[in-house]
Motif scaffolding. Structure first.
Motif, mmCIF file in Angstrom:
data_model
loop_
_atom_site.group_PDB
_atom_site.id
_atom_site.type_symbol
_atom_site.label_atom_id
_atom_site.label_comp_id
_atom_site.label_asym_id
_atom_site.label_seq_id
_atom_site.Cartn_x
_atom_site.Cartn_y
_atom_site.Cartn_z
ATOM 1 N N UNK A 31 17.144 12.790 6.197
ATOM 2 C CA UNK A 31 17.881 12.744 7.082
ATOM 3 C C UNK A 31 18.963 13.611 7.301
ATOM 4 N N UNK A 32 19.009 14.739 8.173
ATOM 5 C CA UNK A 32 20.724 14.675 8.082
ATOM 6 C C UNK A 32 21.075 14.654 9.940
ATOM 7 N N UNK A 33 22.630 14.247 10.078
ATOM 8 C CA UNK A 33 22.890 13.978 10.853
ATOM 9 C C UNK A 33 23.698 15.401 11.734
ATOM 10 N N UNK A 34 24.206 16.058 10.991
ATOM 11 C CA UNK A 34 25.191 16.865 11.353
ATOM 12 C C UNK A 34 24.922 18.702 11.069
ATOM 13 N N UNK A 35 24.453 18.516 9.678
ATOM 14 C CA UNK A 35 23.995 20.203 8.716
ATOM 15 C C UNK A 35 22.819 20.141 9.476
ATOM 16 N N UNK A 36 22.428 21.232 9.760
ATOM 17 C CA UNK A 36 20.862 21.677 9.675
ATOM 18 C C UNK A 36 19.876 21.626 8.631
ATOM 19 N N UNK A 37 18.780 20.894 9.351
ATOM 20 C CA UNK A 37 17.702 20.545 7.623
ATOM 21 C C UNK A 37 16.859 20.411 8.608
ATOM 22 N N UNK A 38 15.769 20.234 7.149
ATOM 23 C CA UNK A 38 14.260 20.534 7.938
ATOM 24 C C UNK A 38 13.561 18.912 8.976
ATOM 25 N N UNK A 39 14.723 17.995 8.872
ATOM 26 C CA UNK A 39 14.413 16.522 9.735
ATOM 27 C C UNK A 39 16.313 16.501 10.232
ATOM 28 N N UNK A 68 0.587 -1.142 -0.053
ATOM 29 C CA UNK A 68 0.184 0.232 -0.057
ATOM 30 C C UNK A 68 0.552 1.262 0.375
ATOM 31 N N UNK A 69 2.080 1.469 0.613
ATOM 32 C CA UNK A 69 3.082 2.325 0.563
ATOM 33 C C UNK A 69 3.651 1.720 0.688
ATOM 34 N N UNK A 70 4.928 2.746 0.184
ATOM 35 C CA UNK A 70 6.832 2.532 0.172
ATOM 36 C C UNK A 70 6.887 3.299 0.996
ATOM 37 N N UNK A 71 7.870 2.827 2.115
ATOM 38 C CA UNK A 71 9.056 4.728 3.246
ATOM 39 C C UNK A 71 10.415 4.381 2.914
ATOM 40 N N UNK A 72 10.720 5.207 2.222
ATOM 41 C CA UNK A 72 12.284 5.309 2.126
ATOM 42 C C UNK A 72 13.226 6.152 3.101
ATOM 43 N N UNK A 73 13.355 5.745 3.696
ATOM 44 C CA UNK A 73 14.490 6.254 4.744
ATOM 45 C C UNK A 73 15.909 6.502 4.308
ATOM 46 N N UNK A 74 16.756 8.224 4.346
ATOM 47 C CA UNK A 74 17.464 8.107 4.146
ATOM 48 C C UNK A 74 18.264 9.143 4.967
ATOM 49 N N UNK A 75 19.564 9.116 5.249
ATOM 50 C CA UNK A 75 20.232 9.795 6.466
ATOM 51 C C UNK A 75 21.456 10.038 5.887
ATOM 52 N N UNK A 76 22.051 11.193 6.073
ATOM 53 C CA UNK A 76 23.749 11.711 5.175
ATOM 54 C C UNK A 76 24.083 12.559 6.453
ATOM 55 N N UNK A 77 25.357 12.591 6.729
ATOM 56 C CA UNK A 77 25.438 14.161 7.386
ATOM 57 C C UNK A 77 24.986 15.215 6.805
#
Length: 128
Positions: free
Chosen positions: A51-59, A4-13
């Motif tokens: 999402x990001x782990x170092x640089x400011x981003x919306x998430x 029904x849905x596919x969620x793709x997560x992507x985390x970078x610095x």
């Protein structure tokens, strides 16, 4: 069709590192072959969660931390993982993959393979 849905997560610095993933997701809309094989408008089932782990981003934050806190599920409007309804694929460095495997198993998901399908698989192309 199977999902029904596919969620793709992507985390970078940094935010700029997310561009590649965003471009891939955007390109799906115009991919004639995928629209023909999977079905017209299949891309509407995809939710992209960068999402990001170092640089400011919306998430900001590691996906593992966002899942543990429940924030990722709340943001996406979905319940926590459930072995009756969810399937997953893990792709990352070895430490990340091991951490996610432990989390998935805590949700009751079982690792599978082509020879023995189950609830999640681990992409091993980048592991030595």
């Amino acid at each position: 069709e199977d999902y029904d849905e596919i969620i793709i997560t992507h985390t970078c610095r940094e935010v700029g590192e997310l561009t590649y993933g965003r471009n891939l997701i955007d390109a799906l809309k115009d991919d004639e072959l995928l629209n023909e094989v999977i079905g017209e408008g299949f891309w509407k089932k995809i939710k992209y969660y960068p999402t990001t782990t170092r640089e400011k981003s919306p998430k900001m934050g590691r996906i593992t931390d966002l899942m543990r806190s429940g924030e990722a599920f709340a943001d996406l409007g979905v319940p926590p993982l459930n072995s009756d309804t969810d399937r997953a694929m893990i792709c990352g460095n070895l430490a990340f993959n091991l951490e996610l495997k432990e989390m998935f198993e805590g949700y009751g998901l079982e690792e599978g393979a082509n020879s023995k399908p189950a609830h999640y698989v681990v992409e091993k192309a980048f592991l030595d």
